[in-house]
Design a protein around this motif. Structure first.
Motif, PDB file in Angstrom:
ATOM      1  N   VAL A 354       0.851  -1.193   0.000  1.00 18.86           N
ATOM      2  CA  VAL A 354       0.000   0.000   0.000  1.00 18.86           C
ATOM      3  C   VAL A 354       0.887   1.244   0.000  1.00 18.86           C
ATOM      4  N   LEU A 355       0.291   2.320  -0.443  1.00 20.85           N
ATOM      5  CA  LEU A 355       0.931   3.629  -0.399  1.00 20.85           C
ATOM      6  C   LEU A 355       0.378   4.363   0.810  1.00 20.85           C
ATOM      7  N   GLU A 356       1.254   4.699   1.763  1.00 18.98           N
ATOM      8  CA  GLU A 356       0.812   5.332   2.997  1.00 18.98           C
ATOM      9  C   GLU A 356       1.480   6.701   3.156  1.00 18.98           C
ATOM     10  N   PRO A 357       0.880   7.576   3.959  1.00 20.64           N
ATOM     11  CA  PRO A 357       1.535   8.858   4.241  1.00 20.64           C
ATOM     12  C   PRO A 357       2.862   8.605   4.963  1.00 20.64           C
ATOM     13  N   GLY A 358       3.892   9.311   4.554  1.00 21.67           N
ATOM     14  CA  GLY A 358       5.200   9.129   5.162  1.00 21.67           C
ATOM     15  C   GLY A 358       5.594  10.299   6.031  1.00 21.67           C
ATOM     16  N   THR A 359       6.749  10.163   6.655  1.00 21.34           N
ATOM     17  CA  THR A 359       7.253  11.231   7.529  1.00 21.34           C
ATOM     18  C   THR A 359       8.283  12.099   6.823  1.00 21.34           C
ATOM     19  N   ALA A 363       6.966   9.569  -1.031  1.00 20.38           N
ATOM     20  CA  ALA A 363       6.163   8.357  -1.103  1.00 20.38           C
ATOM     21  C   ALA A 363       6.675   7.347  -0.084  1.00 20.38           C
ATOM     22  N   ARG A 364       5.775   6.605   0.503  1.00 23.11           N
ATOM     23  CA  ARG A 364       6.115   5.536   1.450  1.00 23.11           C
ATOM     24  C   ARG A 364       5.325   4.293   1.053  1.00 23.11           C
ATOM     25  N   PHE A 365       6.022   3.310   0.508  1.00 19.85           N
ATOM     26  CA  PHE A 365       5.390   2.059   0.115  1.00 19.85           C
ATOM     27  C   PHE A 365       5.614   1.032   1.215  1.00 19.85           C
ATOM     28  N   VAL A 366       4.513   0.491   1.704  1.00 22.89           N
ATOM     29  CA  VAL A 366       4.554  -0.433   2.844  1.00 22.89           C
ATOM     30  C   VAL A 366       4.139  -1.820   2.390  1.00 22.89           C
ATOM     31  N   VAL A 367       4.983  -2.789   2.689  1.00 19.99           N
ATOM     32  CA  VAL A 367       4.736  -4.192   2.346  1.00 19.99           C
ATOM     33  C   VAL A 367       4.459  -4.958   3.633  1.00 19.99           C
ATOM     34  N   ARG A 368       3.429  -5.785   3.612  1.00 17.98           N
ATOM     35  CA  ARG A 368       3.134  -6.665   4.753  1.00 17.98           C
ATOM     36  C   ARG A 368       3.015  -8.089   4.243  1.00 17.98           C
TER      37      ARG A 368
END
Length: 514
Positions: A354-359, A363-368
């Motif tokens: 997913v693409l989540e808000p980053g700090t 862009a911040r792509f998060v893999v689970r």
């Protein structure tokens, strides 16, 4: 009576003509001498969006001719009235037209002059070319995709050849520096050997990462570390990151549990995300930051993120960024396939991206990923020193590779002999009984595959005691697996370490005992 019959026939003919015109799939438009609309069929209503009652009597130049073509339209009409010389009448022309909503579309136009009752009229047949242009564009996109696929296939073949040439000397360097590091008495020599070994091992990892991206084989689930996949991606992109002045921040959980996944595919996901971040940061002002983070999920499984301080993903693309052929890169700089491939790989593993808000503002792509079904972890095998009566034949057309492998086998108390080509190997197998064979896959004279079949026919006890040595990890595993689909021979990949040799020996011992 006769007048009424004539009127009826004329009315019937007029209705038939109008019915035929309205049934046409193309727009049929009739205009008077001043190009004011006096005929407008059903297809014209559908194509242009103007109702017949609304358009009748209006100048064509003000309604369906785009503003940037109106001056030319008026000049052409005036010239025709002045000279009577047609420039466009009776020809098929491709041009632009305008709908009621102001949108411009391509069309095919044919205009004819009609004279009736001493008057001049114009009738135009107009076909909307939008569907045809869309089909042509899709065909061009498919050709480009095929071209890209062919280039990737060619790249895979090229990489296989390059890897084979690189892995042979790398195998020698890695093995020799490992032994030098273990045997050197001088601490300074040991330290120098360790540094050479680390650099050669890094070269080997980079080559293997390249090959993993183009390898075409069925996914293999095994215990892997997500941190290793991220570090491998940094190894591969290391030069580009350094040359672009990108600072890499790591926040990797050292206690991250292993997961059941295909290591090549997980590496491909990590490489895609790192390379994407590198691309968007290349033209950004400093500081340029790439952050890698990993963690254990509270509900089980693991997560990792690749984040940058670039421009981020435009709002309009956030919902479709994972769709095929959607890209934020300039034309010709990307295929728009990377994130779609990542999503498909992770979905097959039961995970998500997913693409989540980053700090960092980008862009911040998060893999689970779930941990997966517990399997037998690949732990290093401890191989006891074999009796000296164990004799192994090493076959490799690179003498240095064969010699260093023989030395490593010697560390396990194994008497190893080398053969530099297939002919010499055949002669040795005919004259001597060997307990195992380590054979290079790619060699002149039929290669390791031919020798495998001949050796097993002559000495059946070698089934389960034959290992292949190869630097071709693209086509190599498939070719080896085809020799014995039920129980494919073990593979020792170049460059190899002493532990790699020990692991293959352990597998040969297990297979031989079975």
């Amino acid at each position: 009576m006769r007048d009424r019959d004539l009127l009826a026939r004329l009315t019937e003919a007029e209705a038939l003509k109008q019915g035929v015109i309205d049934a046409a799939l193309d727009a049929v438009i009739t205009a008077d001498r001043d190009c004011r609309v006096i005929g407008w069929n059903a297809a014209a209503e559908r194509i242009f969006g103007h109702r017949k009652a609304e358009i009748m009597g209006k100048p064509i130049g003000d309604t369906i001719v785009p503003p940037h073509h109106r001056a030319g339209h008026e000049a052409g009409l005036a010239r025709y009235h002045r000279t009577g010389c047609p420039h466009v009448l009776g020809q098929r022309l491709e041009m632009e037209a305008m709908r009621a909503d102001g949108s411009i579309f391509p069309c095919e136009l044919s205009i004819h002059e009609v004279k009736a009752a001493g008057k001049v009229f114009f009738t135009a047949w107009l076909r909307d070319l939008t569907p045809m242009h869309q089909a042509q564009a899709e065909l061009a996109r498919q050709r480009e995709r095929l071209h890209q696929s062919e280039k990737m296939s060619a790249l895979g073949s090229l990489l296989a050849g390059v890897a084979h040439e690189l892995n042979n000397p790398l195998a020698v360097v890695v093995a020799q520096t490992t032994m030098l590091e273990a045997m050197a008495q001088d601490p300074a020599v040991r330290d120098r050997a360790a540094r050479i070994h680390a650099a050669a091992a890094r070269c080997g990892r980079i080559v293997k990462t390249f090959l993993a991206m183009v390898r075409q084989q069925s996914p293999v689930r095994t215990a892997v570390e997500a941190n290793a996949a991220l570090e491998g991606a940094l190894d591969l992109a290391g030069y580009g990151l350094r040359s672009a002045g990108i600072t890499v921040q790591r926040a990797l959980d050292p206690a991250l549990p292993r997961i059941q996944a295909d290591p090549d595919q997980l590496g491909q996901v990590a490489v895609n995300l790192v390379v994407n971040a590198q691309a968007v940061l290349a033209d950004r002002p400093e500081p340029r930051i790439l952050r890698l983070e990993s963690w254990a999920e509270a509900a089980g499984g693991i997560g990792f993120a690749v984040e940058d301080n670039g421009p981020g993903v435009p709002e309009a693309l956030r919902e479709m960024i994972f769709d095929p052929y959607v890209t934020t890169k300039p034309l010709g700089a990307g295929t728009g396939l990377g994130l779609a491939v990542c999503r498909n790989i992770l979905g097959a593993h039961g995970g998500s991206i997913v693409l989540e808000p980053g700090t960092l503002g980008g862009a911040r792509f998060v893999v689970r990923l779930p941990t997966g079904e517990a399997g037998t972890e690949a732990t290093p095998h401890a191989v006891a020193a074999a009796p000296t009566r164990h004799r192994v034949l090493v076959v490799d057309d690179e003498p240095e590779v064969g010699a260093v492998l023989a030395e490593l086998l010697g560390l396990h108390g194994i008497e190893a002999e080398t053969a530099g080509d297939i002919a010499e190997a055949r002669a040795r197998l005919a004259a001597q009984r060997y307990d195992a064979v380590f054979c290079d896959l790619r060699m002149p004279g039929g290669g390791g595959a031919a020798l495998y079949r001949e050796a097993l026919a002559a000495q059946p006890h070698l089934r389960g005691r034959f290992a292949f040595v190869t630097g071709d990890t693209v086509a190599g595993p498939g070719a080896i697996g085809a020799l014995d689909p039920q129980s494919p021979p073990p593979i020792l990949e170049k460059p190899f370490t002493p532990q790699d040799v020990a692991d293959v020996l352990a597998r040969l011992e297990e297979r031989g005992a079975g």
